[in-house]
Scaffold this active site. Structure first.
Site, PDB file in Angstrom:
ATOM      1  N   LYS A 118       0.836  -1.212   0.000  1.00 50.85           N
ATOM      2  CA  LYS A 118       0.000   0.000   0.000  1.00 50.85           C
ATOM      3  C   LYS A 118       0.870   1.262   0.000  1.00 50.85           C
ATOM      4  O   LYS A 118       0.602   2.185  -0.741  1.00 50.85           O
ATOM      5  CB  LYS A 118      -0.885   0.067   1.268  1.00 50.85           C
TER       6      LYS A 118
ATOM      7  N   ARG B   1      -9.917   1.182   8.837  1.00 48.31           N
ATOM      8  CA  ARG B   1      -9.639  -0.229   9.095  1.00 48.31           C
ATOM      9  C   ARG B   1     -10.900  -0.942   9.608  1.00 48.31           C
ATOM     10  O   ARG B   1     -10.879  -2.144   9.810  1.00 48.31           O
ATOM     11  CB  ARG B   1      -8.548  -0.408  10.149  1.00 48.31           C
TER      12      ARG B   1
ATOM     13  N   ARG C 178      11.119  -6.996   5.469  1.00 45.18           N
ATOM     14  CA  ARG C 178      11.074  -5.524   5.423  1.00 45.18           C
ATOM     15  C   ARG C 178      12.028  -4.936   6.461  1.00 45.18           C
ATOM     16  O   ARG C 178      12.107  -5.404   7.586  1.00 45.18           O
ATOM     17  CB  ARG C 178       9.649  -5.019   5.705  1.00 45.18           C
TER      18      ARG C 178
ATOM     19  N   ARG D 141      10.908  -3.381  11.961  1.00 47.49           N
ATOM     20  CA  ARG D 141       9.867  -2.795  12.813  1.00 47.49           C
ATOM     21  C   ARG D 141       9.439  -3.819  13.855  1.00 47.49           C
ATOM     22  O   ARG D 141       9.333  -5.003  13.537  1.00 47.49           O
ATOM     23  CB  ARG D 141       8.651  -2.431  11.953  1.00 47.49           C
TER      24      ARG D 141
ATOM     25  N   ARG E 225      -1.543  -9.240  13.353  1.00 48.49           N
ATOM     26  CA  ARG E 225      -2.021  -8.155  12.478  1.00 48.49           C
ATOM     27  C   ARG E 225      -2.887  -8.714  11.355  1.00 48.49           C
ATOM     28  O   ARG E 225      -3.891  -8.112  10.978  1.00 48.49           O
ATOM     29  CB  ARG E 225      -0.819  -7.384  11.899  1.00 48.49           C
TER      30      ARG E 225
END
Ligand code: AMP
Length: 223
Positions: free
Chosen positions: A13, A88, A124, A157, A168
């Site tokens: 995104k 969300r 990531r 992260r 998540r």
């Protein structure tokens, strides 16, 4: 125009939002980034958001809305903006229409399998200094695990660790079907295959947005 980019964490995104900004000039508003900044600064709102964020849960709607309101009324958002990571859930979608009405909405849903998400998020890495984002598979830094821009050591992260990613994804799937159906019923939902190459995903997104923007232009010319 309000462009809403939906998709599971790690579906690209953020990358696609920047490409939309580059092409059309609409600024990107990422609630994840806004919340992270509040947490880093240790603000009152940040303190309220920190625990949920680190555990991979959704931050309280009221807190997110307060953070979003600080950004959404800026002058650069007047003509439109791209939302990355908001709404969300249904409450957030309805509240958004209440606090900022009168925008034509286009919702782009990036579809990516859970398997791909776990793989991509595991790889990531971000720069703790300037916020640049890398992926060890798809967009790796030039020098071993160091930021191309400032040379800082890249980090993962906290919420990209495997057990938090699973949480998540669970949270995402719990709320998202209702939201997708809501936008489908309004006739503004576009399904995008997010498993393609970054450039091809952008192509599909641009083709939807070009059509929608030309409709607005035609309407403005005839009214
Ligand atoms: P993201 O960068 O979009 O993956 O978001 C990172 C984290 O920020 C999420 O796991 C949530 O804890 C929080 N967050 C971001 N956007 C929202 C939102 N719209 N509602 C609630 N929490 C959010």
């Amino acid at each position: 125009m309000r462009i809403i980019l939906m998709g599971p964490p790690g579906s690209g995104k953020g990358t696609q939002a920047s490409r939309v900004e580059e092409r059309y000039g609409f600024p990107v508003i990422s609630t994840g980034n806004l919340i992270r900044r509040e947490v880093q600064e240790g603000s009152e709102l940040g303190k309220k958001a920190r625990n949920s964020m680190n555990a991979g849960r959704l931050v309280n709607d009221q807190v997110v809305l307060e953070i979003l309101k600080k950004r959404i009324f800026s002058t650069d958002c007047k003509k439109g903006y791209v939302l990355d990571g908001f709404p969300r859930n249904m409450n957030q979608a309805k509240k958004l229409e209440e606090i900022h009405p009168g925008h034509k909405e286009v919702v782009l849903g990036l579809h990516v399998s859970d398997e791909t998400v776990v793989q991509l998020l595991g790889a990531r890495r971000i720069c703790p200094k300037d916020g640049s984002v890398y992926n060890l598979y798809t967009s790796s830094p030039l020098k071993d695990r160091k930021c191309d821009i400032c040379g800082e050591e890249l980090v993962q992260r906290k919420d990209d660790k495997p057990q938090v990613v699973r949480e998540r994804l669970k949270v995402y799937h719990e709320k998202i079907e209702t939201l997708i159906n809501y936008y489908k019923n309004k006739g503004i939902y576009y399904k995008i295959n997010g498993e393609k190459d970054i450039k091809d995903v952008s192509k599909d997104i641009f083709s939807v947005l070009d059509k929608e923007l030309s409709k607005i232009k035609k309407f403005e010319m005839t009214s």
